[in-house]
Design a protein around this motif. Structure first.
Motif, PDB file in Angstrom:
ATOM      1  N   ALA A  48       0.725  -0.974   0.001  1.00  0.00           N
ATOM      2  CA  ALA A  48       0.086  -0.130  -0.034  1.00  0.00           C
ATOM      3  C   ALA A  48       1.052   1.360  -0.004  1.00  0.00           C
ATOM      4  N   ILE A  49       0.215   2.226  -0.584  1.00  0.00           N
ATOM      5  CA  ILE A  49       1.093   3.640  -0.356  1.00  0.00           C
ATOM      6  C   ILE A  49       0.424   4.390   0.692  1.00  0.00           C
ATOM      7  N   VAL A  50       0.965   4.868   1.632  1.00  0.00           N
ATOM      8  CA  VAL A  50       0.200   5.415   2.717  1.00  0.00           C
ATOM      9  C   VAL A  50       1.023   6.900   3.172  1.00  0.00           C
ATOM     10  N   GLU A  51       0.163   7.782   3.613  1.00  0.00           N
ATOM     11  CA  GLU A  51       0.512   9.144   3.760  1.00  0.00           C
ATOM     12  C   GLU A  51       0.813   8.892   5.490  1.00  0.00           C
ATOM     13  N   ILE A  52       1.984   9.208   6.000  1.00  0.00           N
ATOM     14  CA  ILE A  52       2.242   9.142   7.096  1.00  0.00           C
ATOM     15  C   ILE A  52       3.182  10.620   7.691  1.00  0.00           C
ATOM     16  N   ALA A  53       2.584  11.258   8.339  1.00  0.00           N
ATOM     17  CA  ALA A  53       3.048  12.690   8.881  1.00  0.00           C
ATOM     18  C   ALA A  53       3.476  13.382   7.866  1.00  0.00           C
ATOM     19  N   LYS A  55       1.374   0.744  19.603  1.00  0.00           N
ATOM     20  CA  LYS A  55       0.669   0.604  18.226  1.00  0.00           C
ATOM     21  C   LYS A  55      -0.082   1.989  17.800  1.00  0.00           C
ATOM     22  N   VAL A  56       0.343   1.916  16.595  1.00  0.00           N
ATOM     23  CA  VAL A  56      -0.391   3.230  15.516  1.00  0.00           C
ATOM     24  C   VAL A  56      -1.005   2.740  14.406  1.00  0.00           C
ATOM     25  N   SER A  57      -1.994   3.286  13.982  1.00  0.00           N
ATOM     26  CA  SER A  57      -2.615   2.908  12.993  1.00  0.00           C
ATOM     27  C   SER A  57      -2.849   3.958  11.771  1.00  0.00           C
ATOM     28  N   PHE A  58      -2.688   3.929  10.516  1.00  0.00           N
ATOM     29  CA  PHE A  58      -2.728   4.794   9.672  1.00  0.00           C
ATOM     30  C   PHE A  58      -3.951   4.642   8.725  1.00  0.00           C
ATOM     31  N   ASP A  59      -4.921   5.524   8.437  1.00  0.00           N
ATOM     32  CA  ASP A  59      -5.891   5.173   7.589  1.00  0.00           C
ATOM     33  C   ASP A  59      -6.096   6.018   6.248  1.00  0.00           C
ATOM     34  N   LYS A  60      -4.834   6.965   6.047  1.00  0.00           N
ATOM     35  CA  LYS A  60      -4.919   7.646   4.861  1.00  0.00           C
ATOM     36  C   LYS A  60      -4.160   6.784   3.816  1.00  0.00           C
ATOM     37  N   ALA A  94      -9.555   8.211  -3.918  1.00  0.00           N
ATOM     38  CA  ALA A  94      -9.727   9.516  -4.592  1.00  0.00           C
ATOM     39  C   ALA A  94     -10.058  10.581  -3.650  1.00  0.00           C
ATOM     40  N   PRO A  95      -9.593  11.041  -2.782  1.00  0.00           N
ATOM     41  CA  PRO A  95      -8.092  11.022  -2.485  1.00  0.00           C
ATOM     42  C   PRO A  95      -7.489   9.846  -1.653  1.00  0.00           C
ATOM     43  N   ALA A  96      -8.413   9.017  -0.812  1.00  0.00           N
ATOM     44  CA  ALA A  96      -7.810   8.161   0.037  1.00  0.00           C
ATOM     45  C   ALA A  96      -8.834   6.704  -0.171  1.00  0.00           C
ATOM     46  N   VAL A  97      -8.456   5.533   0.142  1.00  0.00           N
ATOM     47  CA  VAL A  97      -9.086   4.369  -0.091  1.00  0.00           C
ATOM     48  C   VAL A  97      -9.810   4.256   1.495  1.00  0.00           C
ATOM     49  N   ASN A  98     -11.225   3.801   1.079  1.00  0.00           N
ATOM     50  CA  ASN A  98     -12.056   3.918   2.367  1.00  0.00           C
ATOM     51  C   ASN A  98     -12.036   2.275   2.851  1.00  0.00           C
ATOM     52  N   GLY A  99     -11.787   2.195   4.221  1.00  0.00           N
ATOM     53  CA  GLY A  99     -11.958   0.896   4.961  1.00  0.00           C
ATOM     54  C   GLY A  99     -10.726   0.352   4.914  1.00  0.00           C
ATOM     55  N   ILE A 100      -9.543   0.465   4.490  1.00  0.00           N
ATOM     56  CA  ILE A 100      -8.360  -0.031   4.736  1.00  0.00           C
ATOM     57  C   ILE A 100      -7.442   0.796   5.525  1.00  0.00           C
ATOM     58  N   THR A 101      -6.907   0.152   6.557  1.00  0.00           N
ATOM     59  CA  THR A 101      -5.855   0.590   7.702  1.00  0.00           C
ATOM     60  C   THR A 101      -4.517  -0.142   7.667  1.00  0.00           C
ATOM     61  N   VAL A 102      -3.545   0.644   7.681  1.00  0.00           N
ATOM     62  CA  VAL A 102      -2.192   0.123   8.039  1.00  0.00           C
ATOM     63  C   VAL A 102      -1.822   0.109   9.346  1.00  0.00           C
ATOM     64  N   GLU A 103      -1.508  -1.279   9.966  1.00  0.00           N
ATOM     65  CA  GLU A 103      -1.157  -1.095  11.569  1.00  0.00           C
ATOM     66  C   GLU A 103       0.380  -1.359  11.779  1.00  0.00           C
ATOM     67  N   ALA A 104       0.942  -0.486  12.734  1.00  0.00           N
ATOM     68  CA  ALA A 104       2.216  -0.310  12.779  1.00  0.00           C
ATOM     69  C   ALA A 104       2.703  -0.465  14.480  1.00  0.00           C
ATOM     70  N   GLY A 140       0.586  -5.047   9.662  1.00  0.00           N
ATOM     71  CA  GLY A 140      -0.474  -5.683   8.810  1.00  0.00           C
ATOM     72  C   GLY A 140      -1.253  -4.412   7.990  1.00  0.00           C
ATOM     73  N   ILE A 141      -1.583  -5.021   7.000  1.00  0.00           N
ATOM     74  CA  ILE A 141      -2.661  -4.036   6.344  1.00  0.00           C
ATOM     75  C   ILE A 141      -3.991  -4.751   6.296  1.00  0.00           C
ATOM     76  N   THR A 142      -4.874  -3.922   6.866  1.00  0.00           N
ATOM     77  CA  THR A 142      -6.280  -4.935   6.947  1.00  0.00           C
ATOM     78  C   THR A 142      -7.322  -4.045   6.244  1.00  0.00           C
ATOM     79  N   GLY A 143      -8.446  -4.630   6.389  1.00  0.00           N
ATOM     80  CA  GLY A 143      -9.832  -4.023   5.650  1.00  0.00           C
ATOM     81  C   GLY A 143     -10.090  -4.651   4.326  1.00  0.00           C
ATOM     82  N   PHE A 144      -9.411  -5.633   3.840  1.00  0.00           N
ATOM     83  CA  PHE A 144      -9.706  -6.286   2.552  1.00  0.00           C
ATOM     84  C   PHE A 144     -10.945  -7.078   2.555  1.00  0.00           C
ATOM     85  N   GLU A 145     -11.697  -7.135   3.794  1.00  0.00           N
ATOM     86  CA  GLU A 145     -12.875  -7.874   3.758  1.00  0.00           C
ATOM     87  C   GLU A 145     -12.642  -9.472   3.333  1.00  0.00           C
TER      88      GLU A 145
END
Length: 128
Positions: free
Chosen positions: A3-8, A32-37, A50-60, A99-104
């Motif tokens: 995934a391409i994620v925006e962090i800070a 633990k932190v999670s990124f939703d953008k 457009a601009p972000a994917v809904n329902g997907i989160t990146v856990e770190a 992990g990258i979650t939210g792919f149902e």
């Protein structure tokens, strides 16, 4: 899967179990932190936000807070006697993508092999 994620304010291409340095994040070591953008995901199929994917989160997980190498900032104007030397060390956080979650429940599926008419005919003959 990545995934391409925006962090800070910066964009990173992340995968499972990847370690990377990002600008300083709030949180304690081991937290633990999670990124939703999420801007783009690839899980067998490409999903562009457009601009972000809904329902997907990146856990770190936060591994450590560190400082980068020192950068020297030197300014000078010729023949004016003006010289300024400053240094800067950026504060960073080392994280590990857990992990990258939210792919149902959808897993990355390999595309089916392309078959030709000849191969299909041979398969039907051998089945009979």
């Amino acid at each position: 899967m990545f995934a391409i994620v925006e962090i800070a304010g910066l964009q990173y291409k992340v995968e499972q179990d990847q370690k990377l340095f990002v600008n300083r994040l709030k949180g304690d070591k081991g937290g633990k932190v999670s990124f939703d953008k999420i801007l783009l995901t690839v899980n067998g199929a490409i999903t562009v936000g457009a601009p972000a994917v809904n329902g997907i989160t990146v856990e770190a997980e936060i591994l450590d807070h560190v400082k980068a190498d020192k950068i020297i900032v030197f300014k000078k104007k010729r023949r004016k006697g003006y010289e300024v030397k400053n240094g800067h060390r950026q504060s960073l956080t080392q994280i590990k993508i857990t992990g990258i979650t939210g792919f149902e429940g959808k897993k990355a599926e390999k595309p089916a092999k392309k078959t030709t008419k000849k191969a299909d005919a041979e398969a039907t003959e051998s089945a009979e």
